[in-house]
Design an enzyme around this catalytic site. Structure first.
Site, mmCIF file in Angstrom:
data_model
loop_
_atom_site.group_PDB
_atom_site.id
_atom_site.type_symbol
_atom_site.label_atom_id
_atom_site.label_comp_id
_atom_site.label_asym_id
_atom_site.label_seq_id
_atom_site.Cartn_x
_atom_site.Cartn_y
_atom_site.Cartn_z
ATOM 1 N N ASP A 87 1.773 -4.967 12.768
ATOM 2 C CA ASP A 87 0.310 -5.035 12.853
ATOM 3 C C ASP A 87 -0.190 -4.312 14.107
ATOM 4 O O ASP A 87 0.556 -4.152 15.075
ATOM 5 C CB ASP A 87 -0.156 -6.500 12.927
ATOM 6 C CG ASP A 87 0.266 -7.276 11.690
ATOM 7 O OD1 ASP A 87 0.387 -6.664 10.618
ATOM 8 O OD2 ASP A 87 0.484 -8.496 11.820
HETATM 9 N N1 URA Z 1 4.850 -10.190 10.618
HETATM 10 C C1 URA Z 1 3.545 -10.153 10.949
HETATM 11 O O1 URA Z 1 2.793 -11.040 10.598
HETATM 12 N N2 URA Z 1 3.095 -9.118 11.668
HETATM 13 C C2 URA Z 1 3.882 -8.118 12.094
HETATM 14 O O2 URA Z 1 3.409 -7.201 12.779
HETATM 15 C C3 URA Z 1 5.250 -8.172 11.758
HETATM 16 C C4 URA Z 1 5.700 -9.220 11.009
#
Ligand code: URA
Length: 244
Positions: A105
């Site tokens: 993310d």
């Molecule tokens: N899980 C998430 O919720 N976000 C990420 O960036 C990676 C794994």
């Protein structure tokens, strides 16, 4: 990242380190077209063209796998309609077209692989491959042990049960930090799992993918995997440490 020439050559699988040293001394190794004969010479396997007897090292011709330590505030898609910076902007100097394997993310940090090897990318993304990914997460509060147990056994997300996973308190970081290891990578999976038990994730950092860690890779930096590491990833078999 600069590395000694003999190390780069050995990792490309062309020869042993000892023989590579001999080749260098004999003037048979060139970096960017210029012969190099000094033993301590270094080069950057991601950017420099290295050849032996005029033939490029195998990597230059083929697949490339990059391990990037993503900082906060970068998007891990190839382009972004909102014009936010992408992880690709951090791998400057790499001529091959590489793509991120999976996603982190925008506000997540830590390890992400980029490659031009579609087959490897597909393999790493399948659930069947069971490639472990370990995250450090900071939660809003202190979850109840039974709630963590529920997550470890698996919960239903989008109509499908998550695979068993492992969660530990992260002693060295203190209270609201936990370590979680998943054997799959579904969309926003870590955040959604903790939200399910009423514990929003405030910070999330991926610290390990299979046997790869962020050792020696500062935030915003990357390194190129050696052919040996690529082979090890391609032949990944869930090892006993990760049978949850
Ligand atoms: N899980 C998430 O919720 N976000 C990420 O960036 C990676 C794994």
């Amino acid at each position: 990242m600069l590395e000694r020439l003999q190390k780069i050559m050995a990792e490309a699988g062309v020869t042993s380190r000892r023989k590579a040293e001999k080749l260098i001394l004999e003037g048979r190794v060139a970096v960017n077209g210029r012969a190099v004969t000094a033993l301590g010479s270094k080069a950057d396997p991601a950017r420099d063209k290295i050849s032996v007897d005029g033939r490029p090292l195998p990597r230059a011709a083929g697949r490339l796998v990059i391990l990037l330590n993503k900082p906060d505030g970068y998007i891990s898609t190839v382009s972004d309609p909102q014009h936010r910076p992408t992880v690709l902007s951090l791998v400057r100097g790499v001529k091959e077209r590489v793509y991120p394997v999976g996603r982190l993310d925008y506000h997540s940090t830590g390890l992400i692989l980029l490659t031009n090897d579609g087959e490897l990318a597909n393999f790493l993304m399948t659930r069947a491959a069971r490639v472990p990914r370990t995250y450090y997460v900071k939660l809003k509060g202190e979850p109840a042990p039974e709630d963590l147990g529920k997550l470890e056994r698996g919960i239903v997300l989008d109509g499908r049960r998550t695979l068993p996973c492992r969660i530990h308190p992260l002693a060295e970081r203190g209270k609201p930090w936990f370590e979680i290891t998943l054997l799959e990578g579904r969309n926003h999976q870590v955040r959604r799992m903790f939200e399910r038990i009423g514990q929003p994730v405030l910070k999330l950092k991926r610290v390990r993918i299979a046997f790869l860690t962020d050792r020696g890779i500062a935030a915003g930096q990357f390194r190129v995997l050696s052919p040996k590491e690529i082979e090890r990833l391609k032949r990944w078999k869930p090892d006993d440490d990760y049978k949850f």
